[in-house]
Write an enzyme that holds these catalytic residues in place. Sequence first.
Site, PDB file in Angstrom:
ATOM      1  N   SER A  65       0.862  -1.096  -0.035  1.00 22.15           N
ATOM      2  CA  SER A  65      -0.071  -0.179   0.014  1.00 22.15           C
ATOM      3  C   SER A  65       0.819   1.263   0.082  1.00 22.15           C
ATOM      4  O   SER A  65       2.129   1.261   0.376  1.00 22.15           O
ATOM      5  CB  SER A  65      -0.951  -0.027   1.011  1.00 22.15           C
ATOM      6  OG  SER A  65      -1.362   1.139   1.489  1.00 22.15           O
ATOM      7  N   TYR A  73      -1.737  -0.764  10.312  1.00 28.24           N
ATOM      8  CA  TYR A  73      -1.938  -0.878   8.856  1.00 28.24           C
ATOM      9  C   TYR A  73      -0.762  -0.770   8.052  1.00 28.24           C
ATOM     10  O   TYR A  73      -0.005  -1.558   7.418  1.00 28.24           O
ATOM     11  CB  TYR A  73      -3.038  -0.195   8.349  1.00 28.24           C
ATOM     12  CG  TYR A  73      -3.334  -0.648   6.803  1.00 28.24           C
ATOM     13  CD1 TYR A  73      -4.122  -1.742   6.432  1.00 28.24           C
ATOM     14  CD2 TYR A  73      -2.819   0.411   5.910  1.00 28.24           C
ATOM     15  CE1 TYR A  73      -4.117  -1.954   5.096  1.00 28.24           C
ATOM     16  CE2 TYR A  73      -2.963   0.159   4.471  1.00 28.24           C
ATOM     17  CZ  TYR A  73      -3.952  -0.949   4.260  1.00 28.24           C
ATOM     18  OH  TYR A  73      -3.992  -1.412   2.722  1.00 28.24           O
TER      19      TYR A  73
HETATM   20  P1  NAP Z   1     -11.716  -5.490   0.230  1.00 22.74           P
HETATM   21  O1  NAP Z   1     -12.642  -5.224  -1.003  1.00 22.74           O
HETATM   22  O2  NAP Z   1     -11.907  -5.180   1.619  1.00 22.74           O
HETATM   23  O3  NAP Z   1     -11.313  -6.926   0.176  1.00 22.74           O
HETATM   24  C1  NAP Z   1     -10.583  -7.613   0.936  1.00 22.74           C
HETATM   25  C2  NAP Z   1     -10.319  -9.291   0.403  1.00 22.74           C
HETATM   26  O4  NAP Z   1      -9.457  -9.859   1.198  1.00 22.74           O
HETATM   27  C3  NAP Z   1     -11.532  -9.998   0.420  1.00 22.74           C
HETATM   28  O5  NAP Z   1     -11.597 -10.781  -0.713  1.00 22.74           O
HETATM   29  C4  NAP Z   1     -11.374 -10.736   1.866  1.00 22.74           C
HETATM   30  O6  NAP Z   1     -12.135 -12.035   1.645  1.00 22.74           O
HETATM   31  C5  NAP Z   1     -10.018 -10.955   1.718  1.00 22.74           C
HETATM   32  N1  NAP Z   1      -9.187 -11.118   3.085  1.00 22.74           N
HETATM   33  C6  NAP Z   1      -9.092 -10.653   4.039  1.00 22.74           C
HETATM   34  N2  NAP Z   1      -8.495 -11.454   5.109  1.00 22.74           N
HETATM   35  C7  NAP Z   1      -8.404 -12.701   4.635  1.00 22.74           C
HETATM   36  C8  NAP Z   1      -8.088 -13.854   5.251  1.00 22.74           C
HETATM   37  N3  NAP Z   1      -7.293 -13.936   6.421  1.00 22.74           N
HETATM   38  N4  NAP Z   1      -8.141 -15.008   4.539  1.00 22.74           N
HETATM   39  C9  NAP Z   1      -8.617 -14.834   3.225  1.00 22.74           C
HETATM   40  N5  NAP Z   1      -8.943 -13.715   2.495  1.00 22.74           N
HETATM   41  C10 NAP Z   1      -9.047 -12.762   3.322  1.00 22.74           C
HETATM   42  O7  NAP Z   1     -10.179  -4.890   0.083  1.00 22.74           O
HETATM   43  P2  NAP Z   1      -9.419  -4.417  -1.260  1.00 22.74           P
HETATM   44  O8  NAP Z   1      -9.578  -2.848  -1.633  1.00 22.74           O
HETATM   45  O9  NAP Z   1      -9.874  -5.223  -2.399  1.00 22.74           O
HETATM   46  O10 NAP Z   1      -8.069  -4.766  -0.733  1.00 22.74           O
HETATM   47  C11 NAP Z   1      -7.140  -5.801  -1.531  1.00 22.74           C
HETATM   48  C12 NAP Z   1      -5.875  -5.498  -0.966  1.00 22.74           C
HETATM   49  O11 NAP Z   1      -5.390  -4.467  -1.408  1.00 22.74           O
HETATM   50  C13 NAP Z   1      -5.729  -5.314   0.443  1.00 22.74           C
HETATM   51  O12 NAP Z   1      -4.332  -6.058   0.973  1.00 22.74           O
HETATM   52  C14 NAP Z   1      -5.578  -4.194   0.796  1.00 22.74           C
HETATM   53  O13 NAP Z   1      -4.633  -3.780   1.871  1.00 22.74           O
HETATM   54  C15 NAP Z   1      -4.756  -3.558  -0.392  1.00 22.74           C
HETATM   55  N6  NAP Z   1      -4.875  -2.140  -0.728  1.00 22.74           N
HETATM   56  C16 NAP Z   1      -6.274  -1.729  -0.991  1.00 22.74           C
HETATM   57  C17 NAP Z   1      -6.257  -0.339  -1.186  1.00 22.74           C
HETATM   58  C18 NAP Z   1      -7.542   0.316  -1.314  1.00 22.74           C
HETATM   59  O14 NAP Z   1      -7.782   1.676  -1.358  1.00 22.74           O
HETATM   60  N7  NAP Z   1      -8.666  -0.420  -1.770  1.00 22.74           N
HETATM   61  C19 NAP Z   1      -5.198   0.418  -1.249  1.00 22.74           C
HETATM   62  C20 NAP Z   1      -3.758  -0.020  -0.789  1.00 22.74           C
HETATM   63  C21 NAP Z   1      -3.718  -1.459  -0.887  1.00 22.74           C
HETATM   64  P3  NAP Z   1     -13.534 -12.613   2.385  1.00 22.74           P
HETATM   65  O15 NAP Z   1     -14.383 -11.400   2.022  1.00 22.74           O
HETATM   66  O16 NAP Z   1     -13.805 -13.743   1.617  1.00 22.74           O
HETATM   67  O17 NAP Z   1     -13.120 -12.668   3.971  1.00 22.74           O
END
Ligand code: NAP
Length: 251
Positions: A148, A161
């Site tokens: 991130s 985080y």
């Molecule tokens: P999201 O929409 O909240 O989705 C999170 C995903 O992670 C879901 O599919 C969830 O699965 C899965 N997950 C969480 N804990 C888990 C575990 N212990 N085992 C298996 N699956 C797990 O988040 P996102 O925005 O797509 O984020 C994806 C990645 O990008 C993350 O690592 C996040 O930190 C990173 N990121 C996001 C942003 C942003 O602005 N969105 C920015 C920088 C980095 P379930 O729902 O099936 O549990």
Amino acid sequence: MEENLEKNIVNKIIVVTGGSRGIGAQIVKELASCGYTVVLNYNNSENSAKSVENELKKMGYAVDIFKADVSVSKEAENLINYTINKYGKIDVLINNAGISQTKLFTDITDEDWHRMLDNNLSSAFYCSRESSKNMIHNKEGLIINISSIWGETGASMEVHYSASKAGMIGLTKALAKELGPSGVRVNAIAPGIINTDMNKEYSNKDIENIKQEIPLEKIGKPENISKCINWLIEDNYTTGEVISINGGWYM
Ligand code: NAP
């Protein structure tokens, strides 16, 4: 021409952790539609995982789903071993699963801290350790860690985080050095703000304020991340990199 032919014959087996929603679901869709075989890992969102699977299977793409809480060592191992037992190998691991939390530093409990580190950093360690055994044996492989912008620059009220995401960058660089001689590449992507459930706590006004801080004046889409992943898979000379995709928010 020859390369394209080879790509169709030599299928890659790809695991995406947290592929049920948001960025992970888009990565699964993009890679499956390129003809790769994708194992979508989910934990809580079974309906969403099944809906992504059905959508892709209807179009004839190769996708499989596997439930595992990758913050738990044994479950992460099960995910990787399921993939290797079923498909014979793992070519690409995308450590995307993650959680976030906004809290004053002094309010972060031991439980909050460990939950964050377990879900965001230990999960990547467990999945990478198990996958790399097979990749080293095959003398090729690719691991991509979704870090991130906050792992690069730090976010106020998201210290745990930010620490977990900075840890992913250290993991990426050290592992790239160790596994390079075995033909395994390790890279990180550091997204800025991407439109997913992770940011649903922000009001429209918050989002407008954030846009004003970003040179490109917009927030990112999951496709911005999945397209970069597709390029990293095609490439064969990038390793130890942290690719920042943030509209110029941090450079
Ligand atoms: P999201 O929409 O909240 O989705 C999170 C995903 O992670 C879901 O599919 C969830 O699965 C899965 N997950 C969480 N804990 C888990 C575990 N212990 N085992 C298996 N699956 C797990 O988040 P996102 O925005 O797509 O984020 C994806 C990645 O990008 C993350 O690592 C996040 O930190 C990173 N990121 C996001 C942003 C942003 O602005 N969105 C920015 C920088 C980095 P379930 O729902 O099936 O549990």
